[in-house]
Design an enzyme around this catalytic site. Sequence first.
Site, PDB file in Angstrom:
ATOM      1  N   ASP A  13       0.814  -1.224   0.000  1.00 44.40           N
ATOM      2  CA  ASP A  13       0.000   0.000   0.000  1.00 44.40           C
ATOM      3  C   ASP A  13       0.846   1.271   0.000  1.00 44.40           C
ATOM      4  O   ASP A  13       0.433   2.307   0.545  1.00 44.40           O
ATOM      5  CB  ASP A  13      -0.967   0.012   1.196  1.00 44.40           C
ATOM      6  CG  ASP A  13      -1.850  -1.212   1.208  1.00 44.40           C
ATOM      7  OD1 ASP A  13      -2.211  -1.681   0.122  1.00 44.40           O
ATOM      8  OD2 ASP A  13      -2.168  -1.704   2.307  1.00 44.40           O
ATOM      9  N   LYS A  16       1.806   2.286  -5.036  1.00 41.29           N
ATOM     10  CA  LYS A  16       2.410   1.811  -6.280  1.00 41.29           C
ATOM     11  C   LYS A  16       1.495   2.095  -7.470  1.00 41.29           C
ATOM     12  O   LYS A  16       1.955   2.443  -8.546  1.00 41.29           O
ATOM     13  CB  LYS A  16       2.663   0.298  -6.180  1.00 41.29           C
ATOM     14  CG  LYS A  16       3.589  -0.080  -5.034  1.00 41.29           C
ATOM     15  CD  LYS A  16       3.690  -1.582  -4.868  1.00 41.29           C
ATOM     16  CE  LYS A  16       2.439  -2.248  -4.358  1.00 41.29           C
ATOM     17  NZ  LYS A  16       2.067  -1.908  -2.974  1.00 41.29           N
ATOM     18  N   GLY A  40      -4.518  -4.302  -3.808  1.00 40.78           N
ATOM     19  CA  GLY A  40      -5.527  -3.296  -4.122  1.00 40.78           C
ATOM     20  C   GLY A  40      -4.767  -2.032  -4.480  1.00 40.78           C
ATOM     21  O   GLY A  40      -4.177  -1.403  -3.612  1.00 40.78           O
ATOM     22  N   HIS A  41      -4.724  -1.719  -5.761  1.00 43.89           N
ATOM     23  CA  HIS A  41      -3.943  -0.567  -6.220  1.00 43.89           C
ATOM     24  C   HIS A  41      -4.906   0.535  -6.652  1.00 43.89           C
ATOM     25  O   HIS A  41      -5.772   0.307  -7.494  1.00 43.89           O
ATOM     26  CB  HIS A  41      -3.025  -0.968  -7.384  1.00 43.89           C
ATOM     27  CG  HIS A  41      -1.970  -1.964  -6.972  1.00 43.89           C
ATOM     28  ND1 HIS A  41      -0.995  -2.412  -7.824  1.00 43.89           N
ATOM     29  CD2 HIS A  41      -1.744  -2.575  -5.776  1.00 43.89           C
ATOM     30  CE1 HIS A  41      -0.209  -3.260  -7.170  1.00 43.89           C
ATOM     31  NE2 HIS A  41      -0.656  -3.386  -5.929  1.00 43.89           N
ATOM     32  N   GLN A 228       2.056  -5.917  -3.308  1.00 47.04           N
ATOM     33  CA  GLN A 228       2.502  -6.002  -1.906  1.00 47.04           C
ATOM     34  C   GLN A 228       3.783  -5.162  -1.735  1.00 47.04           C
ATOM     35  O   GLN A 228       4.000  -4.239  -2.504  1.00 47.04           O
ATOM     36  CB  GLN A 228       2.730  -7.458  -1.478  1.00 47.04           C
ATOM     37  CG  GLN A 228       1.467  -8.281  -1.326  1.00 47.04           C
ATOM     38  CD  GLN A 228       0.911  -8.810  -2.636  1.00 47.04           C
ATOM     39  OE1 GLN A 228       1.614  -9.445  -3.401  1.00 47.04           O
ATOM     40  NE2 GLN A 228      -0.351  -8.568  -2.896  1.00 47.04           N
TER      41      GLN A 228
END
Length: 430
Positions: A13, A16, A40-41, A228
């Site tokens: 988080d 990225k 989750g981007h 990650q």
Amino acid sequence: MPGTCVIGLQWGDEAKGKLVDLLTAQFDIVIRYQGGANAGHTVVVSDQTYKLHHIPSGILNPQVMNVVGPGVVLNPPTLLKEIDMLVERGIKVSDNLMLSDRAHVVLPWHMAEDKAMNEGTADGENIGTTLRGIGPCYRDKVGRSYAVRLGDMLRPDFKQKIARIVDAKRNILSGLAHDGANIDLDATAIYDEYATYAERLRPFVGDTTAYLLDAAEANQRLLFEGAQGALLDVDHGTYPFVTSSNSSGVGISSGSGVPAKWLNTVIGVAKAYSTRVGGGPFPTEQDNEQGQRIRDLGHEYGTTTGRPRRCGWFDAVAVRYTARLSGVDSLSLMMMDVVSQLPEIKVCVAYELDGKRITHFPSHVDDLRRVQPVYETMTGWMTDVTTARKMSDLPGAALQYIQRISELVGRPVGVVSVGPGREQTIFAGT
Ligand code: GDP
Ligand code: IMO
Ligand code: MG
């Protein structure tokens, strides 16, 4: 220069997604190569926010090809929902997304196993996984006997394969003591459901390894999007409180099939503080009002699970370790707007372990649990920096903070982010 990589240097988080979206215009292909729907981007474009779990963050640029490589574990219904969400919002996802036929498939039993086994590690502490079936799917990949790859879903014997695995999984799941294991595995229903997904995914599936090798040899520009963070790397992170893939820079080649000789530039992404979701040691954690203040200012709640993220100070010992491990050339320092609201800011410059000052990152989780952070404290500048667009727009104290982090980590800072928007980005030298 075919290969540039974006790697998270903390526990995930680090923003990225924002950085990859920003860089995409300079590349031909964006590649996800490990992880799965645990990621989750977030990409924010004007008033639109996109949350991507499987699809590379390059998808918002219609000129760019997006590849999901062999090292990713794919959850077909989640992926299809993501495709539908993008199409509904007017984003092109037809001839610009390619999925590796070698990528492994997350199936319903993986989610059940994740739930059943998330209760604890060998020493009792909960890993706190995202419950997306990631660990069990990678376990089956390495185990080989019960694995399904995306290419297998398109073969005539897919039905028999599912029937055979369901038989075995029924026994395995009934041996797991916890409630999560009580799912009814109906081979016919699972086959019918996943055969439908397979038909929808068929146009996207191909040999991405061959495609990327051709692209690299043709001098196409490749952007690798890590999921990650390096501290969650299965081999080099805070094991066993990690994810099940190589999320540091060392995983790029194995997950994508692109040899290291094509990887030229590595950008390490870090927040100006630290966060972690789930269990495991976090030396600079502020489990107090200070941490809550950072959580509020940074809206630190999980993109995938909505869980509150644990918050704490920037840990230069950890980030120096992961920057070296990932071969980082430059840092992108995110969330500078958040620390700009704090009256006092701390940076961990060393640890104390058994009365000795150390600057290396311990390899065993028990030692990491016992370290005491040694902090440097800075007076905050308490200035809204969200409209800063050049380095020279930032207050002197903010520049000093950035400079100090760069010195401690041993890498130059190339990008500073002052908000979620594309325009809220500052490049070094401005
Ligand atoms: P990722 O998993 O590394 O892509 O990061 P996430 O998307 O899970 O979390 C990063 C969050 O921070 C997202 O909500 C972003 O929109 C947001 N974000 C990105 N850069 C900045 C920044 O510089 N400042 C603030 N306040 N938020 C940011
Ligand atoms: P992005 O790509 C933050 C964490 C989980 C848990 C551990 C293992 O958005 O940065 P898993 O479900 O992978 O078996 O969980 O890893 N984790 C993440 N934390 N960001 C992520 O992805 C994460 N993906 C997994 O919280 O501690
Ligand atoms: Mg995330």
